[in-house]
Design a protein around this motif. Sequence first.
Motif, PDB file in Angstrom:
ATOM      1  N   ASN A 236       0.824  -1.210   0.000  1.00  5.70           N
ATOM      2  CA  ASN A 236       0.000   0.000   0.000  1.00  5.70           C
ATOM      3  C   ASN A 236       0.855   1.256   0.000  1.00  5.70           C
ATOM      4  O   ASN A 236       0.512   2.255  -0.638  1.00  5.70           O
ATOM      5  CB  ASN A 236      -0.927   0.002   1.213  1.00  5.70           C
ATOM      6  CG  ASN A 236      -2.048  -1.011   1.084  1.00  5.70           C
ATOM      7  OD1 ASN A 236      -2.353  -1.494  -0.003  1.00  5.70           O
ATOM      8  ND2 ASN A 236      -2.670  -1.356   2.201  1.00  5.70           N
ATOM      9  N   ALA A 237       1.973   1.229   0.718  1.00  2.27           N
ATOM     10  CA  ALA A 237       2.866   2.393   0.744  1.00  2.27           C
ATOM     11  C   ALA A 237       3.399   2.688  -0.654  1.00  2.27           C
ATOM     12  O   ALA A 237       3.496   3.856  -1.055  1.00  2.27           O
ATOM     13  CB  ALA A 237       4.011   2.145   1.725  1.00  2.27           C
ATOM     14  N   PHE A 238       3.765   1.644  -1.388  1.00  4.53           N
ATOM     15  CA  PHE A 238       4.219   1.852  -2.766  1.00  4.53           C
ATOM     16  C   PHE A 238       3.118   2.510  -3.594  1.00  4.53           C
ATOM     17  O   PHE A 238       3.376   3.412  -4.399  1.00  4.53           O
ATOM     18  CB  PHE A 238       4.627   0.515  -3.389  1.00  4.53           C
ATOM     19  CG  PHE A 238       6.089   0.187  -3.256  1.00  4.53           C
ATOM     20  CD1 PHE A 238       6.925   0.229  -4.358  1.00  4.53           C
ATOM     21  CD2 PHE A 238       6.632  -0.175  -2.038  1.00  4.53           C
ATOM     22  CE1 PHE A 238       8.270  -0.076  -4.253  1.00  4.53           C
ATOM     23  CE2 PHE A 238       7.968  -0.486  -1.908  1.00  4.53           C
ATOM     24  CZ  PHE A 238       8.800  -0.438  -3.022  1.00  4.53           C
ATOM     25  N   GLN A 239       1.883   2.052  -3.405  1.00  2.00           N
ATOM     26  CA  GLN A 239       0.799   2.620  -4.192  1.00  2.00           C
ATOM     27  C   GLN A 239       0.557   4.081  -3.838  1.00  2.00           C
ATOM     28  O   GLN A 239       0.378   4.928  -4.715  1.00  2.00           O
ATOM     29  CB  GLN A 239      -0.489   1.821  -3.982  1.00  2.00           C
ATOM     30  CG  GLN A 239      -1.651   2.362  -4.819  1.00  2.00           C
ATOM     31  CD  GLN A 239      -2.839   1.431  -4.835  1.00  2.00           C
ATOM     32  OE1 GLN A 239      -2.774   0.307  -4.332  1.00  2.00           O
ATOM     33  NE2 GLN A 239      -3.932   1.892  -5.417  1.00  2.00           N
ATOM     34  N   PHE A 240       0.565   4.414  -2.545  1.00  8.12           N
ATOM     35  CA  PHE A 240       0.374   5.804  -2.155  1.00  8.12           C
ATOM     36  C   PHE A 240       1.523   6.676  -2.646  1.00  8.12           C
ATOM     37  O   PHE A 240       1.323   7.834  -3.023  1.00  8.12           O
ATOM     38  CB  PHE A 240       0.231   5.912  -0.636  1.00  8.12           C
ATOM     39  CG  PHE A 240      -1.152   5.573  -0.134  1.00  8.12           C
ATOM     40  CD1 PHE A 240      -2.247   6.324  -0.518  1.00  8.12           C
ATOM     41  CD2 PHE A 240      -1.358   4.503   0.721  1.00  8.12           C
ATOM     42  CE1 PHE A 240      -3.519   6.029  -0.058  1.00  8.12           C
ATOM     43  CE2 PHE A 240      -2.622   4.189   1.179  1.00  8.12           C
ATOM     44  CZ  PHE A 240      -3.710   4.951   0.795  1.00  8.12           C
ATOM     45  N   MET A 241       2.746   6.146  -2.632  1.00  6.47           N
ATOM     46  CA  MET A 241       3.878   6.897  -3.159  1.00  6.47           C
ATOM     47  C   MET A 241       3.685   7.167  -4.643  1.00  6.47           C
ATOM     48  O   MET A 241       3.970   8.271  -5.136  1.00  6.47           O
ATOM     49  CB  MET A 241       5.163   6.098  -2.918  1.00  6.47           C
ATOM     50  CG  MET A 241       6.448   6.812  -3.370  1.00  6.47           C
ATOM     51  SD  MET A 241       6.935   8.189  -2.304  1.00  6.47           S
ATOM     52  CE  MET A 241       6.542   9.585  -3.363  1.00  6.47           C
ATOM     53  N   ASP A 242       3.195   6.163  -5.344  1.00  4.71           N
ATOM     54  CA  ASP A 242       2.926   6.311  -6.775  1.00  4.71           C
ATOM     55  C   ASP A 242       1.900   7.405  -7.025  1.00  4.71           C
ATOM     56  O   ASP A 242       2.065   8.259  -7.907  1.00  4.71           O
ATOM     57  CB  ASP A 242       2.428   4.971  -7.316  1.00  4.71           C
ATOM     58  CG  ASP A 242       1.706   5.099  -8.644  1.00  4.71           C
ATOM     59  OD1 ASP A 242       2.294   5.665  -9.570  1.00  4.71           O
ATOM     60  OD2 ASP A 242       0.552   4.633  -8.738  1.00  4.71           O
ATOM     61  N   GLU A 243       0.829   7.407  -6.227  1.00  7.19           N
ATOM     62  CA  GLU A 243      -0.223   8.393  -6.419  1.00  7.19           C
ATOM     63  C   GLU A 243       0.274   9.812  -6.116  1.00  7.19           C
ATOM     64  O   GLU A 243      -0.065  10.767  -6.824  1.00  7.19           O
ATOM     65  CB  GLU A 243      -1.420   8.043  -5.540  1.00  7.19           C
ATOM     66  CG  GLU A 243      -2.109   6.751  -5.972  1.00  7.19           C
ATOM     67  CD  GLU A 243      -3.153   6.277  -4.979  1.00  7.19           C
ATOM     68  OE1 GLU A 243      -3.319   6.940  -3.926  1.00  7.19           O
ATOM     69  OE2 GLU A 243      -3.802   5.247  -5.244  1.00  7.19           O
TER      70      GLU A 243
END
Length: 406
Positions: A236-243
């Motif tokens: 999830n952290a990777f996804q939020f960083m991506d966003e």
Amino acid sequence: MLNRVRSAVAHLVSSGGAPPPRPKSPDLPNAPSAQTAAPPEAPRSPPARAGSSAPAKTVEARASFSRPTFLQLSPGGLRRADDHAGRAVQSPPDTGRRLPWSTGYAEVINAGKSRHNEDQACCEVVYVEGRKSVSGVPREPSQGQGLCFYYWGLFDGHAGGGAAEMASRLLHRHIREQLKDLVEILQDPSPPPLCLPSTPGAPGSSDASHLVGPQSCCSSQKEVTHESLVVGAIENAFQFMDEQMARERRGHQVEGGCCALVVVYLLGKVYVANAGDSRAIIVRNGEIIPMSREFTPETERQRLQLLVRVYDLTQYEHCPDDVLVLGTDGLWDVTSDCEVAATVDRVLSAYEPNDASRYTALAQALVLGARGIPRDRGWRLPNNKLGSGDDISVFVIPLGGPGSYS
């Protein structure tokens, strides 16, 4: 959940495109209304040049030339680090204050393929304070209720260094935010008697409020473990960083994309997350254990995936020569796993086991071995083949020895 995350993190290492919309937590580092703001970052090594009246794009390009804070580079050191002709290897100064676990680090700039070194690195000890109980009832934070994790990250930028620099500053913060809801569960040594829905396409979350009691478990659900919760938090952290990166890109605040290779040590286990073509291997008693997989097919869309692997440090008695090696593709383009393992044995055997500088010496040897020496208008290896002309960054993390993971 992994398939869902793989689709989303595609944008983290790409140079364009925005991920599908996702609800934002008010506690995330990028939220302007956050009440639990992260502590200020230590200043990174300053940019080589500064300009206050330049256009925004030029300012971003110049400001993106910074090196990891732990290198402690002076302005003169920054100029040497930015010299494509000399390609001097950079490591933290031997001043007695070392990186966590006596980690070794070394880097070198490319031979001219880009204006600056577009790799970035981060090494932190991160404290996580619990946010709420399992029942979702808020509670006042109190001393001793949090936990710490160790964090290492390598970020290989492309089409500019802005994305790599941004990820190196913020990704560990996103991981911390995702772990806040799990502190109470992770501190309980017994396996969590909880289940999560395993319905295909169902949104996954590390938030404890999404967990249901064991009486609700059935064949369509999967058991939750501490390990799976941490993996979900990292994903999830990777996804939020991506966003967050996509928003910055749309506002022209950051350019380019980056690969990300991250290691998290938490409660006896090492979690390795990789999105891109960097690589991590463990060299243990001469054995090579791959800890990542590169994604390098022909199309960008296929290449951009996330893989998380877990290694339990408590299941093996490690010696001081057992190490986890992280490297950007500048290392692996010209160096095989076996050659890295041979260098590990050669360099570490020349030092006393309790000499903490041995891991920095090993990181330097790996970078020098991949860079080569200047000869015949290029950089050559001892076998006269071309050395790596790319940026090269290497972490060497010792897995054994006194106090390594206390």
